[in-house]
Write a protein that holds these residues in place. Structure first.
Motif, PDB file in Angstrom:
ATOM      1  N   GLU A 241      33.848  38.563  31.945  1.00 49.48           N
ATOM      2  CA  GLU A 241      34.739  38.084  30.884  1.00 49.48           C
ATOM      3  C   GLU A 241      35.935  39.011  30.664  1.00 49.48           C
ATOM      4  OE1 GLU A 241      31.442  35.589  28.278  1.00 49.48           O
ATOM      5  OE2 GLU A 241      31.911  37.663  27.734  1.00 49.48           O
ATOM      6  N   GLN A 242      35.809  40.274  31.078  1.00 43.35           N
ATOM      7  CA  GLN A 242      36.914  41.216  30.930  1.00 43.35           C
ATOM      8  C   GLN A 242      37.730  41.376  32.211  1.00 43.35           C
ATOM      9  OE1 GLN A 242      35.972  44.891  28.561  1.00 43.35           O
ATOM     10  NE2 GLN A 242      33.918  44.000  28.457  1.00 43.35           N
ATOM     11  N   MET A 243      37.353  40.666  33.270  1.00 43.32           N
ATOM     12  CA  MET A 243      38.041  40.758  34.561  1.00 43.32           C
ATOM     13  C   MET A 243      39.174  39.746  34.709  1.00 43.32           C
ATOM     14  SD  MET A 243      35.010  41.154  37.375  1.00 43.32           S
ATOM     15  CE  MET A 243      36.103  40.685  38.727  1.00 43.32           C
ATOM     16  N   ARG A 244      39.379  38.891  33.728  1.00 39.08           N
ATOM     17  CA  ARG A 244      40.247  37.729  33.868  1.00 39.08           C
ATOM     18  C   ARG A 244      41.590  38.059  34.515  1.00 39.08           C
ATOM     19  NH1 ARG A 244      37.944  33.864  30.407  1.00 39.08           N
ATOM     20  NH2 ARG A 244      35.718  34.243  30.505  1.00 39.08           N
ATOM     21  N   PRO A 245      42.040  37.273  35.523  1.00 40.30           N
ATOM     22  CA  PRO A 245      41.230  36.249  36.165  1.00 40.30           C
ATOM     23  C   PRO A 245      40.248  36.866  37.157  1.00 40.30           C
ATOM     24  CG  PRO A 245      43.344  36.381  37.265  1.00 40.30           C
ATOM     25  CD  PRO A 245      43.400  37.352  36.112  1.00 40.30           C
ATOM     26  N   VAL A 246      39.094  36.225  37.299  1.00 42.38           N
ATOM     27  CA  VAL A 246      38.090  36.709  38.254  1.00 42.38           C
ATOM     28  C   VAL A 246      38.544  36.337  39.661  1.00 42.38           C
ATOM     29  CG1 VAL A 246      35.700  36.523  39.019  1.00 42.38           C
ATOM     30  CG2 VAL A 246      36.225  36.520  36.583  1.00 42.38           C
ATOM     31  N   GLN A 247      38.648  37.326  40.526  1.00 38.21           N
ATOM     32  CA  GLN A 247      39.102  37.077  41.896  1.00 38.21           C
ATOM     33  C   GLN A 247      38.039  37.480  42.913  1.00 38.21           C
ATOM     34  OE1 GLN A 247      42.820  39.328  41.624  1.00 38.21           O
ATOM     35  NE2 GLN A 247      43.970  37.428  41.347  1.00 38.21           N
ATOM     36  N   SER A 248      36.819  37.658  42.436  1.00 39.34           N
ATOM     37  CA  SER A 248      35.722  38.067  43.310  1.00 39.34           C
ATOM     38  C   SER A 248      34.654  36.979  43.388  1.00 39.34           C
ATOM     39  CB  SER A 248      35.055  39.348  42.779  1.00 39.34           C
ATOM     40  OG  SER A 248      35.978  40.401  42.651  1.00 39.34           O
TER      41      SER A 248
END
Length: 250
Positions: free
Chosen positions: A72-79
């Motif tokens: 939720e803190q990685m936005r946007p998730v690219q993994s």
């Protein structure tokens, strides 16, 4: 033609023994390279920010939070993501609601290899997948949407838009209100389990029906009619369950 670059992997796991097992197993798999490992949400966010990994092997329960806090803190998730979890039924269900890959601890080598192969062809997680899984995990119940994985992609649908599901040669076809259908890679029994406690009803070994779309039932014929006219068979084995469902509505 040059082979594709190996997927760059970060392990987020607070138990040292399991972290070492993962590192060892990962080194045995071609097409993957370990670029870092850590044990907390805080460490993971710093490491992810600096390395931009292709794949996270992500424990759900961490000393300072959860794997969902990281996503939720990685936005946007690219993994791409494979969750790691113990036998916690509500956690596993939440992950499955979001159609996210996971591995049970203690790790099984064959399951580990299969998960890596699946995820190598997958796309990074959709934000909607994370939201479905995260909210279901925190509230310990399915929310209003479900992630459906097909051969091509993951699609998010509202439960209220699903009319019925039909088993189809090891896959499941999901029929939506309005005529659209999605062929998914899960078995019908998987959806029956995921949707237990909702408005869905197993009427036949090949059918799982959203009760809100039922128009009428002919017990002598063993047929349910949906509001759009679709006829759904009721098997002898499921007749008692269907009869009980309608008695509760009276």
């Amino acid at each position: 033609m040059n082979p594709p670059a190996p997927l760059r992997v970060i392990i987020v796991e607070d138990l040292p023994a399991i972290r070492k097992d993962l590192e060892y197993l990962l080194h045995q798999q071609p097409g993957f390279t370990l670029i870092g490992a850590c044990a907390t949400v805080r460490e993971a966010l710093v490491l992810i920010q600096s390395t931009r990994p292709d794949l996270l092997l992500l424990d759900i329960g961490l000393p300072d939070g959860t794997g969902f806090d990281i996503l939720e803190q990685m936005r946007p998730v690219q993994s791409k993501v494979i969750f790691l979890t113990a036998h916690q039924e509500y956690a596993i269900k939440a992950i499955r609601y979001g159609a996210i890959d996971y591995l049970l601890k203690p790790l099984d080598l064959d399951e580990f290899k299969e998960a890596l192969q699946r995820v190598s062809h997958a796309q990074p997680l959709l934000e909607e997948q994370i939201a479905i899984a995260s909210q279901s995990f925190r509230k310990q119940k399915l929310q209003d949407n479900l992630a459906l994985r097909s051969q091509q992609c993951v699609q998010i649908v509202g439960l209220e838009d699903i009319c019925y599901l039909q088993a189809d040669n090891g896959c499941t076809t999901v029929f939506l209100n309005g005529g659209k259908k999605i062929v998914t890679t899960k078995f019908l029994k998987d959806y029956e389990e995921l949707l237990s406690g909702t408005s869905f009803l197993r009427t036949h070994h090949s059918y799982l029906i959203n009760g809100t779309y039922i128009d009428r039932y002919h017990p002598k014929k063993g047929v349910l009619y949906l509001k759009d006219g679709t006829e759904i068979p009721v098997s002898l084995r499921k007749k008692e369950i269907v009869d009980l469902h309608f008695k509760k509505l009276l």
